[in-house]
Scaffold this active site. Structure first.
Site, mmCIF file in Angstrom:
data_model
loop_
_atom_site.group_PDB
_atom_site.id
_atom_site.type_symbol
_atom_site.label_atom_id
_atom_site.label_comp_id
_atom_site.label_asym_id
_atom_site.label_seq_id
_atom_site.Cartn_x
_atom_site.Cartn_y
_atom_site.Cartn_z
ATOM 1 N N ARG A 149 0.827 -1.216 0.000
ATOM 2 C CA ARG A 149 0.000 0.000 0.000
ATOM 3 C C ARG A 149 0.859 1.263 0.000
ATOM 4 O O ARG A 149 0.398 2.351 -0.301
ATOM 5 C CB ARG A 149 -0.982 -0.023 1.177
ATOM 6 N N TYR A 175 -16.429 17.079 -14.308
ATOM 7 C CA TYR A 175 -16.890 15.696 -14.377
ATOM 8 C C TYR A 175 -17.991 15.470 -13.336
ATOM 9 O O TYR A 175 -17.866 15.910 -12.184
ATOM 10 C CB TYR A 175 -15.682 14.788 -14.096
ATOM 11 N N ASP A 230 -8.235 19.211 -13.674
ATOM 12 C CA ASP A 230 -8.410 17.869 -14.228
ATOM 13 C C ASP A 230 -8.139 17.994 -15.725
ATOM 14 O O ASP A 230 -8.911 18.582 -16.466
ATOM 15 C CB ASP A 230 -9.843 17.378 -13.948
ATOM 16 N N LYS A 235 -8.019 6.885 -19.545
ATOM 17 C CA LYS A 235 -8.385 7.374 -20.866
ATOM 18 C C LYS A 235 -7.160 7.332 -21.808
ATOM 19 O O LYS A 235 -6.715 6.273 -22.143
ATOM 20 C CB LYS A 235 -8.967 8.779 -20.727
HETATM 21 C C1 PLP Z 1 -13.188 9.496 -16.667
HETATM 22 C C2 PLP Z 1 -12.942 10.792 -16.029
HETATM 23 C C3 PLP Z 1 -12.764 10.897 -14.637
HETATM 24 C C4 PLP Z 1 -12.862 9.715 -13.723
HETATM 25 O O1 PLP Z 1 -11.845 8.810 -13.966
HETATM 26 P P1 PLP Z 1 -11.963 7.242 -13.642
HETATM 27 O O2 PLP Z 1 -10.648 6.703 -14.061
HETATM 28 O O3 PLP Z 1 -13.114 6.721 -14.444
HETATM 29 O O4 PLP Z 1 -12.238 7.133 -12.186
HETATM 30 C C5 PLP Z 1 -12.497 12.148 -14.114
HETATM 31 N N1 PLP Z 1 -12.427 13.242 -14.903
HETATM 32 C C6 PLP Z 1 -12.607 13.178 -16.233
HETATM 33 C C7 PLP Z 1 -12.520 14.417 -17.034
HETATM 34 C C8 PLP Z 1 -12.859 11.955 -16.838
HETATM 35 O O5 PLP Z 1 -13.054 11.896 -18.171
#
Ligand code: PLP
Length: 395
Positions: free
Chosen positions: A61, A114, A186, A211
């Site tokens: 961890r 998001y 983000d 992504k």
């Molecule tokens: C997909 C996404 C998230 C969340 O990410 P996960 O890996 O699905 O937890 C947060 N912000 C944006 C802009 C995203 O496209």
């Protein structure tokens, strides 16, 4: 010896950054260290470790060698002092937020973030006595005016989902500096290929590595990047929260990263082509893409981003039934949420992401019945267009 030539291109760094020159069994690839704990030779080694004389691993961890390579590589791609991996993008977002606030604090977030990020800030933080102000995306005066004495950070996203609004990093940094508050972005949609917010002086960057960074629609992962002291603060809480990524996922991320700039370069080009095709299509109402002149934030995007990214949003001419016929006629493009992978995916936000909303609530947010978000993959652009034509034939 890690490959630390900072002047290297992102194409080279994506393959080599963070790797040790010498690897177990002379393997070219980074080994997956599938171990939950690490043994000490003797009491002397424990002492060296606890006195910080020896860097090594203790328990899963708190860190893992495969994970460490991924952190170092991501730090180099985003020009960050430090990186911290998580089991998902949301784990990165929630752990970061919780590490920075305490009861009585205030935070500011833009309204185009998001969905789950907004939900966490709006609903869950309130339980712990943390006040959240949600401000309209792109209104920098309102953002500036909403910062109070007890504001800990301002949080935004860029480009946003689904309309691909672009946030001005220069103004964001100015507001952060003026009030001496932490700025967090983000940057999932932009990726370090198209924009590096840390280069603009933003304090912290978060990516859903699920992504574009991993890029194959096969893992969930998240990363926080930025100044050492801030990231270390989050790392301490992360040890208690425990949202760690497993070593096998780190391997897949490292593997995906090797082609990350090649993929995003191709996705930028394909998405722009498709955006232009959609904009000129008689059965499209409107197309949204940051690098289209018709986009609200074309200027900022052109100034601050290298490419417009791999997502194109559009409305078809027609009602909900026409939209469903469009979607149902596609043969190659998958109907699925998410983005950034090698496969082209399409989502119909009205019936998937916003299915719990009333039609009126959806329309207030711009989620109209005929809206689609296309996340382009790396297939040939002509084959993607041919598939979209199948859909348009039924509209
Ligand atoms: C997909 C996404 C998230 C969340 O990410 P996960 O890996 O699905 O937890 C947060 N912000 C944006 C802009 C995203 O496209």
């Amino acid at each position: 010896m890690s490959q630390k030539d900072k002047s290297q291109s992102i194409f080279t760094k994506s393959i080599h950054a963070g790797e040790d020159r010498a690897r177990y069994a002379d393997s070219i690839t980074t080994p997956i260290v599938q171990s939950s704990t690490y043994s000490f030779k003797d009491s002397k080694e424990i002492e060296a470790y606890t006195k910080n004389d020896k860097k090594r691993y203790e328990y899963g961890r708190y860190g893992n060698p495969t994970e460490k390579v991924a952190e170092r590589r991501l730090a180099e791609l985003d020009n960050a002092e430090e990186a911290l991996m998580f089991s998902s993008g949301m784990m990165a977002i929630t752990t970061t937020i919780l590490a920075l606030v305490q009861s009585g604090d205030h935070i500011v977030i833009t309204d185009d973030c998001y969905g789950k990020t907004l939900e966490f800030c709006r609903s869950y933080l309130k339980r712990f006595g943390i006040e959240c102000t949600i401000v309209p995306f792109g209104n920098y005066d309102v953002l500036d005016a909403s910062v109070k004495k007890n504001t800990r950070f301002i949080f935004s996203e860029s480009p946003t989902n689904p309309y691909l609004n672009v946030f001005d990093m220069v103004k964001f940094k100015q507001i952060g500096d003026k009030h001496k508050v932490i700025t967090i972005i983000d940057s999932t949609f932009a990726t370090p290929f198209n924009q590096r917010p840390l280069d603009y002086g933003i304090d912290l960057v978060i990516h859903s590595a699920t992504k574009y960074l991993a890029g194959h629609n096969d893992i969930l992962a998240g990363v926080l990047l930025g100044k050492k002291d801030l990231v270390l603060k989050v790392r301490e809480l992360h040890k208690s929260m425990g949202g760690v990524i497993d070593p096998h996922c780190c391997y897949l991320l490292l593997r995906g990263l090797k082609t990350f700039p090649l993929r995003v370069k191709a996705q930028n080009a394909t998405a722009l082509r498709i955006a232009e095709y959609l904009e000129g299509h008689p059965k499209t109402e409107k197309a949204y893409y940051p690098f289209l002149k018709s986009h609200n934030h074309y200027q900022i995007a052109k100034e601050q981003m290298k490419g417009g990214g791999g997502v194109v949003t559009f409305t078809v001419k027609g009602d909900l039934d026409a939209a469903k016929r469009f979607m149902d006629s596609l043969e190659m493009i998958y109907i699925a949420p998410s983005l950034g992978g090698v496969e082209t995916l399409i989502t119909h936000p009205a019936t998937v992401t916003y299915y719990r909303y009333t039609r009126e609530q959806r329309y207030d947010l711009g989620i109209v019945d005929n809206l689609f978000r296309l996340a382009v993959g790396i297939e040939d652009v002509e084959d993607i267009i041919a598939d979209l034509e199948r859909g348009f034939a039924k509209v």
